[in-house]
Design a protein around this motif. Structure first.
Motif, PDB file in Angstrom:
ATOM      1  N   SER A   1       0.831  -1.216   0.000  1.00  0.00           N
ATOM      2  CA  SER A   1       0.000   0.000   0.000  1.00  0.00           C
ATOM      3  C   SER A   1       0.859   1.258   0.000  1.00  0.00           C
ATOM      4  CB  SER A   1      -0.929   0.009   1.209  1.00  0.00           C
ATOM      5  OG  SER A   1      -1.773  -1.095   1.190  1.00  0.00           O
ATOM      6  N   SER A   2       1.542   1.464  -1.102  1.00  0.00           N
ATOM      7  CA  SER A   2       2.467   2.594  -1.188  1.00  0.00           C
ATOM      8  C   SER A   2       1.732   3.924  -1.109  1.00  0.00           C
ATOM      9  CB  SER A   2       3.265   2.525  -2.498  1.00  0.00           C
ATOM     10  OG  SER A   2       2.408   2.713  -3.590  1.00  0.00           O
ATOM     11  N   SER A   3       2.447   4.909  -0.670  1.00  0.00           N
ATOM     12  CA  SER A   3       1.860   6.239  -0.526  1.00  0.00           C
ATOM     13  C   SER A   3       1.759   6.917  -1.888  1.00  0.00           C
ATOM     14  CB  SER A   3       2.711   7.085   0.414  1.00  0.00           C
ATOM     15  OG  SER A   3       3.959   7.357  -0.187  1.00  0.00           O
ATOM     16  N   THR A   4       1.089   8.034  -1.916  1.00  0.00           N
ATOM     17  CA  THR A   4       0.912   8.768  -3.160  1.00  0.00           C
ATOM     18  C   THR A   4       2.215   9.371  -3.674  1.00  0.00           C
ATOM     19  OG1 THR A   4       0.284  10.726  -1.911  1.00  0.00           O
ATOM     20  CG2 THR A   4      -1.493   9.308  -2.683  1.00  0.00           C
ATOM     21  N   ASP A   5       3.234   9.441  -2.821  1.00  0.00           N
ATOM     22  CA  ASP A   5       4.527   9.964  -3.251  1.00  0.00           C
ATOM     23  C   ASP A   5       5.164   9.072  -4.312  1.00  0.00           C
ATOM     24  OD1 ASP A   5       4.199  11.947  -1.375  1.00  0.00           O
ATOM     25  OD2 ASP A   5       5.391  10.918   0.151  1.00  0.00           O
ATOM     26  N   TYR A   6       4.912   7.769  -4.230  1.00  0.00           N
ATOM     27  CA  TYR A   6       5.510   6.828  -5.164  1.00  0.00           C
ATOM     28  C   TYR A   6       4.612   6.539  -6.362  1.00  0.00           C
ATOM     29  CZ  TYR A   6       8.719   6.031  -1.339  1.00  0.00           C
ATOM     30  OH  TYR A   6       9.647   6.206  -0.354  1.00  0.00           O
ATOM     31  N   ARG A   7       3.425   7.083  -6.384  1.00  0.00           N
ATOM     32  CA  ARG A   7       2.472   6.778  -7.454  1.00  0.00           C
ATOM     33  C   ARG A   7       2.980   7.242  -8.813  1.00  0.00           C
ATOM     34  NH1 ARG A   7      -0.853   2.836  -8.101  1.00  0.00           N
ATOM     35  NH2 ARG A   7      -2.103   3.272  -9.910  1.00  0.00           N
ATOM     36  N   MET A   8       3.669   8.366  -8.878  1.00  0.00           N
ATOM     37  CA  MET A   8       4.200   8.861 -10.151  1.00  0.00           C
ATOM     38  C   MET A   8       5.217   7.878 -10.716  1.00  0.00           C
ATOM     39  SD  MET A   8       4.267  11.176 -12.514  1.00  0.00           S
ATOM     40  CE  MET A   8       3.724  12.756 -11.961  1.00  0.00           C
ATOM     41  N   ALA A   9       6.102   7.353  -9.876  1.00  0.00           N
ATOM     42  CA  ALA A   9       7.100   6.385 -10.339  1.00  0.00           C
ATOM     43  C   ALA A   9       6.431   5.103 -10.818  1.00  0.00           C
ATOM     44  CB  ALA A   9       8.086   6.073  -9.219  1.00  0.00           C
ATOM     45  N   VAL A  10       5.414   4.637 -10.099  1.00  0.00           N
ATOM     46  CA  VAL A  10       4.676   3.435 -10.502  1.00  0.00           C
ATOM     47  C   VAL A  10       4.014   3.675 -11.856  1.00  0.00           C
ATOM     48  CG1 VAL A  10       2.695   1.972  -9.947  1.00  0.00           C
ATOM     49  CG2 VAL A  10       4.306   2.608  -8.154  1.00  0.00           C
ATOM     50  N   CYS A  11       3.411   4.837 -12.037  1.00  0.00           N
ATOM     51  CA  CYS A  11       2.746   5.148 -13.303  1.00  0.00           C
ATOM     52  C   CYS A  11       3.733   5.192 -14.468  1.00  0.00           C
ATOM     53  CB  CYS A  11       1.986   6.457 -13.199  1.00  0.00           C
ATOM     54  SG  CYS A  11       0.499   6.349 -12.205  1.00  0.00           S
ATOM     55  N   ILE A  12       4.914   5.730 -14.242  1.00  0.00           N
ATOM     56  CA  ILE A  12       5.916   5.798 -15.312  1.00  0.00           C
ATOM     57  C   ILE A  12       6.385   4.402 -15.689  1.00  0.00           C
ATOM     58  CG2 ILE A  12       8.280   6.535 -15.837  1.00  0.00           C
ATOM     59  CD1 ILE A  12       7.641   9.099 -14.243  1.00  0.00           C
ATOM     60  N   ILE A  13       6.658   3.572 -14.706  1.00  0.00           N
ATOM     61  CA  ILE A  13       7.119   2.206 -14.979  1.00  0.00           C
ATOM     62  C   ILE A  13       6.049   1.411 -15.708  1.00  0.00           C
ATOM     63  CG2 ILE A  13       7.768   0.027 -13.874  1.00  0.00           C
ATOM     64  CD1 ILE A  13       9.172   1.768 -11.717  1.00  0.00           C
ATOM     65  N   VAL A  14       4.814   1.505 -15.251  1.00  0.00           N
ATOM     66  CA  VAL A  14       3.720   0.775 -15.893  1.00  0.00           C
ATOM     67  C   VAL A  14       3.468   1.323 -17.296  1.00  0.00           C
ATOM     68  CG1 VAL A  14       1.256   0.255 -15.749  1.00  0.00           C
ATOM     69  CG2 VAL A  14       2.682   0.048 -13.725  1.00  0.00           C
ATOM     70  N   SER A  15       3.590   2.622 -17.485  1.00  0.00           N
ATOM     71  CA  SER A  15       3.391   3.212 -18.811  1.00  0.00           C
ATOM     72  C   SER A  15       4.434   2.720 -19.813  1.00  0.00           C
ATOM     73  CB  SER A  15       3.445   4.731 -18.726  1.00  0.00           C
ATOM     74  OG  SER A  15       2.369   5.222 -17.986  1.00  0.00           O
ATOM     75  N   VAL A  16       5.674   2.632 -19.387  1.00  0.00           N
ATOM     76  CA  VAL A  16       6.725   2.121 -20.270  1.00  0.00           C
ATOM     77  C   VAL A  16       6.438   0.659 -20.635  1.00  0.00           C
ATOM     78  CG1 VAL A  16       9.179   1.496 -20.361  1.00  0.00           C
ATOM     79  CG2 VAL A  16       8.493   3.731 -19.491  1.00  0.00           C
ATOM     80  N   ALA A  17       6.045  -0.130 -19.659  1.00  0.00           N
ATOM     81  CA  ALA A  17       5.759  -1.541 -19.913  1.00  0.00           C
ATOM     82  C   ALA A  17       4.549  -1.717 -20.824  1.00  0.00           C
ATOM     83  CB  ALA A  17       5.543  -2.283 -18.601  1.00  0.00           C
ATOM     84  N   THR A  18       3.492  -0.955 -20.596  1.00  0.00           N
ATOM     85  CA  THR A  18       2.307  -1.109 -21.448  1.00  0.00           C
ATOM     86  C   THR A  18       2.576  -0.629 -22.867  1.00  0.00           C
ATOM     87  OG1 THR A  18       1.427   0.994 -20.643  1.00  0.00           O
ATOM     88  CG2 THR A  18       0.607  -1.011 -19.601  1.00  0.00           C
ATOM     89  N   THR A  19       3.399   0.390 -23.021  1.00  0.00           N
ATOM     90  CA  THR A  19       3.771   0.828 -24.364  1.00  0.00           C
ATOM     91  C   THR A  19       4.552  -0.266 -25.086  1.00  0.00           C
ATOM     92  OG1 THR A  19       3.849   3.119 -23.605  1.00  0.00           O
ATOM     93  CG2 THR A  19       4.972   2.610 -25.668  1.00  0.00           C
ATOM     94  N   ALA A  20       5.504  -0.865 -24.392  1.00  0.00           N
ATOM     95  CA  ALA A  20       6.286  -1.952 -24.996  1.00  0.00           C
ATOM     96  C   ALA A  20       5.398  -3.142 -25.348  1.00  0.00           C
ATOM     97  CB  ALA A  20       7.401  -2.386 -24.042  1.00  0.00           C
ATOM     98  N   LEU A  21       4.473  -3.482 -24.467  1.00  0.00           N
ATOM     99  CA  LEU A  21       3.592  -4.616 -24.737  1.00  0.00           C
ATOM    100  C   LEU A  21       2.599  -4.304 -25.851  1.00  0.00           C
ATOM    101  CD1 LEU A  21       3.006  -5.871 -21.104  1.00  0.00           C
ATOM    102  CD2 LEU A  21       4.255  -7.051 -22.919  1.00  0.00           C
ATOM    103  N   ALA A  22       2.148  -3.068 -25.964  1.00  0.00           N
ATOM    104  CA  ALA A  22       1.247  -2.694 -27.057  1.00  0.00           C
ATOM    105  C   ALA A  22       1.975  -2.784 -28.398  1.00  0.00           C
ATOM    106  CB  ALA A  22       0.704  -1.285 -26.831  1.00  0.00           C
ATOM    107  N   VAL A  23       3.207  -2.318 -28.436  1.00  0.00           N
ATOM    108  CA  VAL A  23       3.998  -2.419 -29.669  1.00  0.00           C
ATOM    109  C   VAL A  23       4.242  -3.880 -30.018  1.00  0.00           C
ATOM    110  CG1 VAL A  23       6.278  -1.944 -30.663  1.00  0.00           C
ATOM    111  CG2 VAL A  23       5.051  -0.154 -29.440  1.00  0.00           C
ATOM    112  N   ARG A  24       4.586  -4.673 -29.027  1.00  0.00           N
ATOM    113  CA  ARG A  24       4.800  -6.112 -29.252  1.00  0.00           C
ATOM    114  C   ARG A  24       3.528  -6.773 -29.791  1.00  0.00           C
ATOM    115  NH1 ARG A  24       7.530 -10.558 -30.377  1.00  0.00           N
ATOM    116  NH2 ARG A  24       7.013 -12.317 -29.078  1.00  0.00           N
TER     117      ARG A  24
END
Length: 110
Positions: free
Chosen positions: A20-43
């Motif tokens: 249950s991470s705090s909102t301070d880390y939410r931006m980092a989580v969103c960036i990591i997930v965004s990079v992964a979803t972009t890579a998976l969409a291209v794949r």
């Protein structure tokens, strides 16, 4: 490379869900997930699975790191779990499917 990115995003989402991470880390989580979803969409597009590309682009739309989340904490937790499950099964969903060759018997001669 895509497997490594997906693994990192899966581990990040698992840590987010478990601890249950705090909102301070939410931006980092969103960036990591965004990079992964972009890579998976291209794949997905490269192997011809348009439906899965659209699913990953939908996930990208929700995890866009440059917008403030308008969702409740409960919805975010549920969506994190669903995305975690999607990342976990993505290697199975995005493997190249080969159609087995069906051999037909040679035509009979009269």
């Amino acid at each position: 490379m895509i497997r490594l990115i997906t693994w990192i995003a899966t581990a990040t989402l698992a840590a987010t869900v478990l601890f249950s991470s705090s909102t301070d880390y939410r931006m980092a989580v969103c960036i990591i997930v965004s990079v992964a979803t972009t890579a998976l969409a291209v794949r997905s597009l490269l192997i011809g699975k348009l439906v899965w590309a659209l699913v990953f682009l939908g996930v990208l739309g929700i995890f866009t790191p440059f917008q403030r989340s308008q969702f409740s904490q409960e919805f975010v937790s549920i969506f994190d779990l669903a995305t975690l499950a999607l990342f976990a099964v993505s290697p199975l969903l995005l493997r190249k499917s080969f159609m087995p060759r069906v051999s037909t018997p040679p035509p009979a001669r009269l």
